[in-house]
Design a protein around this motif. Structure first.
Motif, PDB file in Angstrom:
ATOM      1  N   ALA A   8      54.505  44.589  49.941  1.00 15.64           N
ATOM      2  CA  ALA A   8      53.235  44.094  50.477  1.00 15.64           C
ATOM      3  C   ALA A   8      52.095  45.036  50.114  1.00 15.64           C
ATOM      4  O   ALA A   8      50.987  44.586  49.781  1.00 15.64           O
ATOM      5  CB  ALA A   8      53.346  43.943  51.990  1.00 15.64           C
ATOM      6  N   ASP A   9      52.342  46.343  50.165  1.00 13.91           N
ATOM      7  CA  ASP A   9      51.306  47.309  49.770  1.00 13.91           C
ATOM      8  C   ASP A   9      50.980  47.179  48.283  1.00 13.91           C
ATOM      9  O   ASP A   9      49.818  47.225  47.889  1.00 13.91           O
ATOM     10  CB  ASP A   9      51.777  48.730  50.081  1.00 13.91           C
ATOM     11  N   ALA A  10      52.015  47.027  47.471  1.00 13.59           N
ATOM     12  CA  ALA A  10      51.784  46.909  46.033  1.00 13.59           C
ATOM     13  C   ALA A  10      51.074  45.600  45.694  1.00 13.59           C
ATOM     14  O   ALA A  10      50.313  45.533  44.726  1.00 13.59           O
ATOM     15  CB  ALA A  10      53.113  46.992  45.284  1.00 13.59           C
ATOM     16  N   ALA A  11      51.317  44.564  46.492  1.00 14.14           N
ATOM     17  CA  ALA A  11      50.673  43.268  46.232  1.00 14.14           C
ATOM     18  C   ALA A  11      49.170  43.342  46.439  1.00 14.14           C
ATOM     19  O   ALA A  11      48.426  42.520  45.889  1.00 14.14           O
ATOM     20  CB  ALA A  11      51.275  42.195  47.131  1.00 14.14           C
ATOM     21  N   ALA A  12      48.705  44.312  47.228  1.00 17.81           N
ATOM     22  CA  ALA A  12      47.265  44.452  47.471  1.00 17.81           C
ATOM     23  C   ALA A  12      46.546  45.167  46.329  1.00 17.81           C
ATOM     24  O   ALA A  12      45.316  45.224  46.310  1.00 17.81           O
ATOM     25  CB  ALA A  12      47.029  45.215  48.777  1.00 17.81           C
ATOM     26  N   VAL A  13      47.285  45.694  45.377  1.00 18.31           N
ATOM     27  CA  VAL A  13      46.697  46.415  44.248  1.00 18.31           C
ATOM     28  C   VAL A  13      46.119  45.407  43.250  1.00 18.31           C
ATOM     29  O   VAL A  13      46.792  44.425  42.888  1.00 18.31           O
ATOM     30  CB  VAL A  13      47.743  47.317  43.571  1.00 18.31           C
ATOM     31  N   LYS A  14      44.897  45.648  42.803  1.00 20.19           N
ATOM     32  CA  LYS A  14      44.242  44.762  41.845  1.00 20.19           C
ATOM     33  C   LYS A  14      44.537  45.205  40.415  1.00 20.19           C
ATOM     34  O   LYS A  14      44.948  46.341  40.167  1.00 20.19           O
ATOM     35  CB  LYS A  14      42.735  44.748  42.072  1.00 20.19           C
ATOM     36  N   ALA A  15      44.315  44.284  39.492  1.00 21.81           N
ATOM     37  CA  ALA A  15      44.606  44.561  38.085  1.00 21.81           C
ATOM     38  C   ALA A  15      43.748  45.701  37.552  1.00 21.81           C
ATOM     39  O   ALA A  15      44.204  46.487  36.711  1.00 21.81           O
ATOM     40  CB  ALA A  15      44.395  43.297  37.250  1.00 21.81           C
ATOM     41  N   GLU A  16      42.513  45.821  38.052  1.00 22.41           N
ATOM     42  CA  GLU A  16      41.630  46.879  37.560  1.00 22.41           C
ATOM     43  C   GLU A  16      42.002  48.248  38.120  1.00 22.41           C
ATOM     44  O   GLU A  16      41.450  49.257  37.694  1.00 22.41           O
ATOM     45  CB  GLU A  16      40.180  46.564  37.897  1.00 22.41           C
ATOM     46  N   GLN A  17      42.920  48.279  39.074  1.00 26.32           N
ATOM     47  CA  GLN A  17      43.325  49.545  39.675  1.00 26.32           C
ATOM     48  C   GLN A  17      44.530  50.177  38.992  1.00 26.32           C
ATOM     49  O   GLN A  17      44.917  51.277  39.361  1.00 26.32           O
ATOM     50  CB  GLN A  17      43.657  49.351  41.163  1.00 26.32           C
ATOM     51  N   VAL A  18      45.120  49.482  38.035  1.00 30.09           N
ATOM     52  CA  VAL A  18      46.318  49.981  37.377  1.00 30.09           C
ATOM     53  C   VAL A  18      46.054  50.189  35.894  1.00 30.09           C
ATOM     54  O   VAL A  18      45.121  49.621  35.326  1.00 30.09           O
ATOM     55  CB  VAL A  18      47.505  49.006  37.561  1.00 30.09           C
ATOM     56  N   GLU A  19      46.890  51.003  35.312  1.00 26.44           N
ATOM     57  CA  GLU A  19      46.755  51.266  33.881  1.00 26.44           C
ATOM     58  C   GLU A  19      47.222  50.084  33.053  1.00 26.44           C
ATOM     59  O   GLU A  19      46.661  49.781  31.999  1.00 26.44           O
ATOM     60  CB  GLU A  19      47.561  52.522  33.534  1.00 26.44           C
ATOM     61  N   ASP A  20      48.269  49.379  33.513  1.00 28.69           N
ATOM     62  CA  ASP A  20      48.819  48.222  32.811  1.00 28.69           C
ATOM     63  C   ASP A  20      48.788  47.023  33.751  1.00 28.69           C
ATOM     64  O   ASP A  20      49.532  46.969  34.737  1.00 28.69           O
ATOM     65  CB  ASP A  20      50.253  48.508  32.364  1.00 28.69           C
ATOM     66  N   SER A  21      47.943  46.050  33.475  1.00 29.52           N
ATOM     67  CA  SER A  21      47.793  44.896  34.366  1.00 29.52           C
ATOM     68  C   SER A  21      49.028  44.001  34.378  1.00 29.52           C
ATOM     69  O   SER A  21      49.211  43.209  35.313  1.00 29.52           O
ATOM     70  CB  SER A  21      46.573  44.080  33.943  1.00 29.52           C
ATOM     71  N   LYS A  22      49.899  44.117  33.385  1.00 29.82           N
ATOM     72  CA  LYS A  22      51.100  43.284  33.364  1.00 29.82           C
ATOM     73  C   LYS A  22      52.035  43.607  34.525  1.00 29.82           C
ATOM     74  O   LYS A  22      52.825  42.762  34.948  1.00 29.82           O
ATOM     75  CB  LYS A  22      51.834  43.469  32.037  1.00 29.82           C
ATOM     76  N   THR A  23      51.969  44.825  35.025  1.00 34.74           N
ATOM     77  CA  THR A  23      52.818  45.182  36.160  1.00 34.74           C
ATOM     78  C   THR A  23      52.441  44.374  37.399  1.00 34.74           C
ATOM     79  O   THR A  23      53.317  43.986  38.190  1.00 34.74           O
ATOM     80  CB  THR A  23      52.695  46.681  36.463  1.00 34.74           C
ATOM     81  N   VAL A  24      51.168  44.096  37.561  1.00 32.56           N
ATOM     82  CA  VAL A  24      50.716  43.291  38.692  1.00 32.56           C
ATOM     83  C   VAL A  24      51.199  41.854  38.538  1.00 32.56           C
ATOM     84  O   VAL A  24      51.615  41.207  39.511  1.00 32.56           O
ATOM     85  CB  VAL A  24      49.181  43.350  38.806  1.00 32.56           C
ATOM     86  N   GLU A  25      51.170  41.347  37.310  1.00 32.84           N
ATOM     87  CA  GLU A  25      51.649  39.987  37.061  1.00 32.84           C
ATOM     88  C   GLU A  25      53.143  39.867  37.343  1.00 32.84           C
ATOM     89  O   GLU A  25      53.594  38.895  37.962  1.00 32.84           O
ATOM     90  CB  GLU A  25      51.349  39.602  35.615  1.00 32.84           C
ATOM     91  N   SER A  26      53.911  40.834  36.920  1.00 35.47           N
ATOM     92  CA  SER A  26      55.360  40.805  37.143  1.00 35.47           C
ATOM     93  C   SER A  26      55.680  40.847  38.630  1.00 35.47           C
ATOM     94  O   SER A  26      56.581  40.140  39.107  1.00 35.47           O
ATOM     95  CB  SER A  26      56.026  41.985  36.431  1.00 35.47           C
TER      96      SER A  26
END
Length: 344
Positions: free
Chosen positions: A95-113
């Motif tokens: 649930a915490d990781a789900a709140a992370v936005k694509a612009e907050q990570v180095e690789d946006s594909k991790t958010v998609e996965s």
């Protein structure tokens, strides 16, 4: 005739018994068995065998049912344990990781996965509700499949959460380094430009120390320490800027005070240039603040004198007449004539 042969014959004859002696004659007093006895015994034996079979089957079925119940209960416990672990992850770190936005990570594909993993539908738990061994065995198979589903998705969800977390940390570290580098450039320029322009040089010393500390941390891997170094730089920069502003204000006040003093001095000199003076036998009075003058002429031998007044304002044309007696005035005995002079 051979005597030995005769003896042999005699022994053979003696060992042969009369058949009539070996035959037992049926007793006339013994009762005969009824014909229905044997079928009855056979039926009883069959019944015993059937009962024994039923008892054996029931015993076997009961053991099998008990074993099926035990196996199903164990499978149900595994499902519950795996489901609890999966749900704890789903409602916690995931649930915490789900709140992370694509612009907050180095690789946006991790958010998609992670988003795909969170959309997985968990199986519906049914438990061991069957009453026979066959139904329980089928429930056990289904429960084992559910346990495998939870175990597999718990691992895949953990992997997706870890990927997002690590990508976010990498992004944070990169951002921290970028911000610190920019702040170091600003601090270095300010340190050079503020030389001799601060009210308190201790602020520049603090800035220099902050720059040295930041240079030692800018290549580190701890974003918290890097951000701390940047914050220290910001405070030192603000201190120098405040000191520069304080000196600027002080210099401006000093310049204003000097200008005011110069202006006051100029006004004092201008006021000093206006006054009274004698020229030869004439008395000249000039007022610096009024646009007019009074001039009186007289002789040193008590002869004649002349006077004139001119100007504007209250003094113009209304100056008092001086008393002339020779060179010192005539007191109250001077009289005026038509020639414009006062005569004694």
């Amino acid at each position: 005739m051979n005597p030995e042969n005769e003896n042999d014959k005699m022994e053979i004859v003696e060992t042969v018994e009369t058949p009539a002696k070996n035959i037992t004659e049926p007793s006339t007093g013994e009762r005969k068995r009824p014909k229905w006895l044997l079928p009855l015994i056979a039926a009883i034996c069959a019944v015993v065998l059937v009962v024994a079979g039923i008892i054996g089957w029931n015993t076997y079925s009961g053991a099998k049912l008990a074993q099926a119940k035990e196996t199903c209960a164990a499978a149900a416990d595994t499902v519950r344990n795996n489901a609890n672990e999966y749900n704890a992850l789903l409602n916690g770190d995931a649930a915490d990781a789900a709140a992370v936005k694509a612009e907050q990570v180095e690789d946006s594909k991790t958010v998609e996965s992670l988003g795909k993993e969170l959309k997985a539908m968990a199986p519906e738990y049914e438990g061991c509700v069957a009453e026979d061994a066959q139904g329980l065995d089928a429930a056990t198979v289904k429960l084992n499949e559910q346990a495998d589903w939870y175990g597999t998705h718990e691992k895949s969800l953990s992997k997706a959460v870890r990927a997002v977390t690590e990508s976010k940390a990498a992004k944070r570290l990169e951002t921290a380094k970028t911000n610190l580098t920019a702040k170091l450039d600003e601090a270095s320029r300010l340190l050079a430009d503020s030389d001799g322009k601060v009210a308190d040089n201790a602020t520049r010393d603090a800035l220099s120390n902050a720059i040295d500390a930041a240079n030692g941390l800018k290549d580190g891997n701890d974003p918290a320490k890097i951000d701390g170094a940047r914050k220290t730089l910001e405070d030192a920069i603000n201190g120098v800027n405040a000191s520069v502003q304080a000196k600027t204000d002080a210099d401006a006040q000093a310049a204003a005070a000097a200008a005011a003093a110069a202006q006051a001095q100029a006004q004092a000199r201008s006021a000093y240039n206006g006054g009274s003076s004698y020229s030869g036998g004439a008395y000249r009075r000039t007022e610096g603040s009024a646009s007019g003058s009074n001039t009186y002429r007289g002789t040193t031998s008590g002869g004649t004198g002349s006077g004139s007044t001119s100007g504007s304002g209250p003094a113009g044309g209304s100056a008092p007449k001086p008393n002339l007696n020779g060179s010192y005035g005539c007191g109250n005995s001077c009289t005026g004539k038509d020639d414009g002079y006062y005569h004694h």
